[in-house]
Design an enzyme around this catalytic site. Sequence first.
Site, short mmCIF file in Angstrom:
data_model
loop_
_atom_site.label_atom_id
_atom_site.label_comp_id
_atom_site.label_asym_id
_atom_site.label_seq_id
_atom_site.Cartn_x
_atom_site.Cartn_y
_atom_site.Cartn_z
N ARG A 74 25.25 45.23 17.63
CA ARG A 74 24.81 44.21 16.83
C ARG A 74 23.41 44.01 16.96
NH1 ARG A 74 24.73 38.63 18.27
NH2 ARG A 74 25.26 37.24 16.46
N ASN A 150 23.06 33.88 12.73
CA ASN A 150 23.35 33.83 14.01
C ASN A 150 23.48 32.19 14.37
OD1 ASN A 150 23.53 34.85 16.99
ND2 ASN A 150 21.91 33.59 17.17
N GLU A 151 24.35 31.79 15.08
CA GLU A 151 24.45 30.60 15.70
C GLU A 151 23.98 29.46 14.81
OE1 GLU A 151 23.14 30.60 19.52
OE2 GLU A 151 24.67 32.05 20.23
N HIS A 218 31.02 32.90 20.16
CA HIS A 218 30.05 33.30 21.28
C HIS A 218 30.66 32.41 22.41
CE1 HIS A 218 26.53 34.22 18.41
NE2 HIS A 218 27.74 34.80 18.07
N TYR A 220 30.09 31.57 26.08
CA TYR A 220 29.36 31.62 27.55
C TYR A 220 29.91 30.09 28.34
CZ TYR A 220 25.93 34.39 24.82
OH TYR A 220 25.50 35.49 24.57
N GLU A 247 29.19 37.33 20.90
CA GLU A 247 28.35 37.37 22.05
C GLU A 247 29.28 36.89 23.29
OE1 GLU A 247 24.68 35.33 21.84
OE2 GLU A 247 23.98 36.10 19.97
N TRP A 276 25.81 40.44 25.49
CA TRP A 276 24.60 40.09 25.14
C TRP A 276 23.91 40.28 26.34
CZ3 TRP A 276 21.68 38.53 20.71
CH2 TRP A 276 20.47 38.20 21.10
#
Length: 519
Positions: A74, A150-151, A218, A220, A247, A276
Amino acid sequence: MRTRLALLAALFLSFFVSMSPAHAAVGLHVSGTKIVEGNGTPFVMRGTSHAHTWYASQTGSFADIKSLGANAVRVVLSGGRWTANNAADVANVVSLCKQNKLICVLENHDTTGYGEQSGAYTLDQAVDYWIGVKSALVGQEDYVVINIGNEPIGNNATTPNWTQATSAAITRMRSNGFQHLLMVDAPNWGQDWSFTMRDNAATVAAADPQRNTVFSVHMYGVFDTAAEVTSYLQAFQTAGLPLVIGEFGFNHSDGNPDEDTIMAQAQARGIGYFGWSWSGNGGGVEYLDQVTNFNVANLTPWGERLFNGANGIAQTAVEATIFGGTGTPDTQAPTRPGTPAASQITSTGARLTWTASTDDRAVSGYDVYRGTTKLGSSTTNSITLSGLSAETAYTVHVVARDAAGNTSTPSATTTFTTTSTPPTGCTSTYRTAGSWQGGFQGEVTVTCTAAVTNWKSVLTYPAGVNITQSWSSTLSAAGTAFTFVNAAWNGSIPAGGSTTFGFIGTWNGTGAPPTPVIS
């Protein structure tokens, strides 16, 4: 937030609308919950993100990422929030991906945190960027996935409306002729803790006339328990919608992600993932670097986990058939490496070399062990070990591995003994005093800047050399390392003084005798 997750998990399923069957698509495309290649072979993405827009000179990273087993990468791009990546640069990135047999997921990073972070671009502006570099992308549908932005929204998921903004971006991409598989990120900085993407994904999927959009979450700190990870992934599977983990990390400033469950569940469900990120992180998350300073030989603990751990990239990635991959995992282990030979032995290190292994695809590296303790790793059939203990015997063996994580039978062992630490302030100087066919005479002068009462000098020769006689010293040998300590009468050397000893050696070469490494 955890309570809310549990309460809503059983309620949301009824709100999904089943996605219509995928239209005929060019290249990579969606088929139900899966991503498949143009020939219909399923393709599960396994890779990492590379911050190309900030490190455009690090083009060697593509080959390095591939060498660790990835089948996709990516790539971070910018249309102007940072130094813009123009069409020529994007074309070069695509070429590097193809050269290294990596599916190329291109993402526009300009949209990161829109609505919350100053300077962020809208998804509509991201589409403007893709239109501007379209010449580099048309015809690359077998090799390229476009991650539109992205995001694209921060933690205020309703301003702008994620569903409307994302649907509009997809519609514009299609109306401008893009035939690629599209990827769209969740709001809430990609983590979708508000479930906005989860609960509206079917609406967004239906906005794509080609039904060729994959959703990206993503993971996290929001995903710090196995239950949260599993529930989210199951939601998309139940709804019949395609999902990738665009991610994730092993740690983050907002919490501690459950990377073990993320990777295990992704593997079990056939869901792609991207860790990531490769290297170059800042802003307090440097620990997310997978290699140090873009050096593939210096894997961090996170890099080791992602690439070589359970359910990691090396173990699970399958190369795309468009690059000649078989579409099936590599299960054949490399052949057994040769017995390592030790040379250049010092008090803290040694150099090992061995006959290389072979593999049906490729050997990606070697690990050197002392028992079950790994002493080091190398991508070639040699290594220089460091950090060893002085005057210690090391019995070592070598294991080869391939990109799929298959490991060879361990090599035969070899034993070497590190030398002692020489007295502070003493140095040894060697000269060849004479030589003849098959033999030679050596002489060493030991000089000390401070007074000592004993001394030691170690000479390490390549294989084929043997020392048969010495004088003005006491000789002992361990492999190709020959240790000389003072005789009873010449151990004391005053400050600034010196003493000399000599020896006779044999060797099996021709020409000048070899010069030893002295420690």
